[in-house]
Design an enzyme around this catalytic site. Sequence first.
Site, PDB file in Angstrom:
ATOM      1  N   SER A   1       0.853  -1.167  -0.234  1.00 45.60           N
ATOM      2  CA  SER A   1       0.024  -0.076  -0.043  1.00 45.60           C
ATOM      3  C   SER A   1       0.709   1.300  -0.033  1.00 45.60           C
ATOM      4  CB  SER A   1      -0.928  -0.072   1.269  1.00 45.60           C
ATOM      5  OG  SER A   1      -1.871   1.025   0.933  1.00 45.60           O
TER       6      SER A   1
ATOM      7  N   ASP B   1     -10.204  -5.000  -4.020  1.00 49.94           N
ATOM      8  CA  ASP B   1      -9.584  -4.032  -3.009  1.00 49.94           C
ATOM      9  C   ASP B   1     -10.383  -2.727  -2.913  1.00 49.94           C
ATOM     10  OD1 ASP B   1      -8.011  -2.128  -1.809  1.00 49.94           O
ATOM     11  OD2 ASP B   1      -6.223  -3.055  -2.367  1.00 49.94           O
TER      12      ASP B   1
ATOM     13  N   HIS C   1      -8.103  -5.523   0.334  1.00 47.50           N
ATOM     14  CA  HIS C   1      -6.759  -4.633   0.635  1.00 47.50           C
ATOM     15  C   HIS C   1      -5.982  -5.451   1.671  1.00 47.50           C
ATOM     16  CE1 HIS C   1      -4.252  -1.281  -0.001  1.00 47.50           C
ATOM     17  NE2 HIS C   1      -4.229  -0.866   1.193  1.00 47.50           N
TER      18      HIS C   1
END
Length: 230
Positions: A119, A174, A208
């Site tokens: 991320s 995600d 995610h």
Amino acid sequence: MCGNNMSAPLPAIVPAARKATAAVIFLHGLGDTGHGWSEALAGIKSPHVKYICPHAPVMPVSLNMNMSMPSWFDITGLSPDSQEDEAGIKQAAENVKALIDQEVKNGIPSNRIILGGFSQGGALSLYTALTTHQKLAGVVALSCWLPLRASFPQGPISGVNKDIPVLQCHGDCDPLVPVMFGSLTVEKLKSMINPANVTFKTYSGMMHSSSLEEMMDVKQFIDKHLPPVD
């Protein structure tokens, strides 16, 4: 980490089982620490590789109503047109370069170091690899994007990492960093570095987060680009 927060704790490290001849530096996501990723990497480790998972400094984050949390740089929003923290991203990249230099001083050449992250950490690892003068072995970019993409010139970069191998991974469900950002990032990367060396893998149903299948792909990439030297 050096730079804007001298009080950031020392990185979580998975030492090599024998003499370390290669290293993986892995940067966690927003609000996290290096500990979870050091555990995940310990599960796929190779005996000659040292794994370094630094902790981001704690700072107020605009996206989360200025609450303070571990963050490599400030994030205003997660859409492609969100304003970006240019000074913060550049400072964070300098801190990562200093970490790479430290490993070089410890006897591991930079071309035996893979930079990776998840991320926000993945975003920082991509930005650092594309702007550093240190030749790296590869980048593992999980569920992320390329920050300050407009700051890069059109066409191929001329730096030492113009042929760098990149493994980019993304969950197709995600909700935070949509897989579309991942594919746009891959297209941009392929215009900047040798497209044959850019691999994009998506994982069905993954949100995610990470998965066992993804970690196996990461292990394969690390083993390929950081083989034992003795």
